[in-house]
Design a protein around this motif. Structure first.
Motif, PDB file in Angstrom:
ATOM      1  N   ALA A 181      19.438  -9.195  -1.758  1.00 51.94           N
ATOM      2  CA  ALA A 181      20.638  -8.594  -1.171  1.00 51.94           C
ATOM      3  C   ALA A 181      21.832  -9.531  -1.313  1.00 51.94           C
ATOM      4  CB  ALA A 181      20.393  -8.263   0.299  1.00 51.94           C
ATOM      5  N   GLU A 236      21.871  -2.524   3.561  1.00 58.73           N
ATOM      6  CA  GLU A 236      22.960  -2.136   2.656  1.00 58.73           C
ATOM      7  C   GLU A 236      24.262  -2.841   3.017  1.00 58.73           C
ATOM      8  OE1 GLU A 236      22.951   2.056   3.123  1.00 58.73           O
ATOM      9  OE2 GLU A 236      21.138   2.354   1.907  1.00 58.73           O
ATOM     10  N   SER A 258      17.618   0.327   6.809  1.00 60.07           N
ATOM     11  CA  SER A 258      18.219   0.532   5.487  1.00 60.07           C
ATOM     12  C   SER A 258      19.723   0.324   5.545  1.00 60.07           C
ATOM     13  CB  SER A 258      17.913   1.942   4.970  1.00 60.07           C
ATOM     14  OG  SER A 258      16.541   2.113   4.731  1.00 60.07           O
TER      15      SER A 258
END
Length: 341
Positions: free
Chosen positions: A281, A255, A251
């Motif tokens: 993303a 990010e 994760s």
């Protein structure tokens, strides 16, 4: 979106492009690994595990994948690990989950070692090139789970920060946010040298270059369940997104990609349908420029690829620059190692 026929077949030279447009990040795809070892070209590790010569997946093991509706080894191994713990807690004597766990893990070991380049065949010049090239960037995002990037990092470990630099070699979110001069290396889908331990923490295997491949997912004990390999190898983009969501390390890496600024270099990455989570993303990231490698297979192929990438970001204020993958240091034909027969 620009119509297909309006794209030309011209590609920039990477050396010229990189001089005029510095990139702070590098996103590596499987094309980078294939430039070294062609056997990295395969459609499915799951299919390989069904047909590998030594201890392939049996029909019993395949039924577990079917029951869970996945081809992702991490999902299946984690589920069997949980089932074994539940059986123990409820004093259920069935050893089937444990046996299936080790059988599937062994099939995974055999098929990954079957397709992976052996350490003894890695060329010193190739390792040096990878190490030097990766170190040029502030952040390297690797979506491959093979050992080429870890091996390159091990050539000059002080130049890199893989976020596992602590006595327990585990990922600690509190320590991951610190900034330094070393290149951060983030494995977006995990990697063969990473595992999840009993507490669910991501951990790096402690091995040298020569033993790292042989250390992958080895069953160290027949009496206790071991670490689960941490790499997302199969499934749809949604399946991959679920794996990422349930792992703090994955994760965090995801990010960081979503937050990447300015210019990013893509090398060997097709951004295909199963990569939709990565495409999303990139679309969310505050990027200004994407420098994208294209293999110059033919003029028609170049135009097709340009059209593909342009369509992905058609509604974004994003400059796309396309370069010849053969002009990039990682794309040089001198790094290609003949596959042993």
């Amino acid at each position: 979106m620009t119509p297909f026929q309006e794209f030309d077949a011209e590609l920039e030279d990477w050396n010229t492009l990189s001089a005029s447009q510095p990139c702070s990040g590098l996103l590596l795809g499987n094309g980078a690994s294939m430039a070294v070892w062609h056997d990295f070209y395969y459609d499915s590790l799951f299919e390989k595990a069904k047909s590998v010569s030594e201890k392939p997946l049996s029909q019993t093991e395949l039924s577990v994948f079917d029951a869970l509706g996945t081809r992702n080894f991490e999902h299946v191994l984690s589920a069997l690990k949980t089932a074994s713990k539940v059986n123990k807690a409820l004093a259920i004597s069935s050893a089937s989950p444990r046996k299936r766990y080790y059988a599937i893990k062994e099939a995974l070991i055999n098929c990954t070692q079957d397709v992976h380049i052996p350490w003894r065949l890695m060329q010193a010049d190739t390792l040096r090139c990878w190490q030097q090239e990766l170190a040029r960037y502030a952040t390297v995002y690797c979506s491959n789970y093979d050992l080429l990037t870890p091996w390159a990092v091990m050539q000059a470990p002080k130049q890199f920060n893989d976020l596992f630099d602590n006595p327990s070699a585990t990922f600690e979110l509190g320590n991951a946010l610190g900034k330094g001069k070393a290149t951060r290396v983030l494995y977006l889908h995990g990697a063969m040298h990473l595992v999840k331990n009993q507490e669910g923490k991501a951990r790096k295997l402690n091995a040298d270059e020569a033993t790292l491949l042989s250390s992958f997912a080895v069953n160290h004990s027949i009496s206790a369940l071991d670490d689960v390999p941490l790499f997302v190898s199969e499934g749809s983009s949604d399946d991959k997104r679920k794996s990422i969501r349930y792992c703090d390390y994955l994760s965090f890496c995801h990010e960081q990609l979503m937050a990447h600024k300015d210019a990013l270099c893509l090398f060997g990455h097709s951004l295909s349908e199963q990569d939709q989570h990565l495409i999303n993303a990139l679309r969310q990231a505050p990027l200004k420029t994407l420098c994208i490698s294209i293999y110059p297979r033919s003029e028609a192929f170049i135009r097709f690829q340009k059209n593909h990438y342009a369509a992905l970001f058609a509604d974004k204020k994003l400059t796309l620059r396309f370069y010849n993958s053969k002009t990039h240091p990682l794309g040089s034909s001198k790094h290609s190692v003949p596959v042993e027969v």
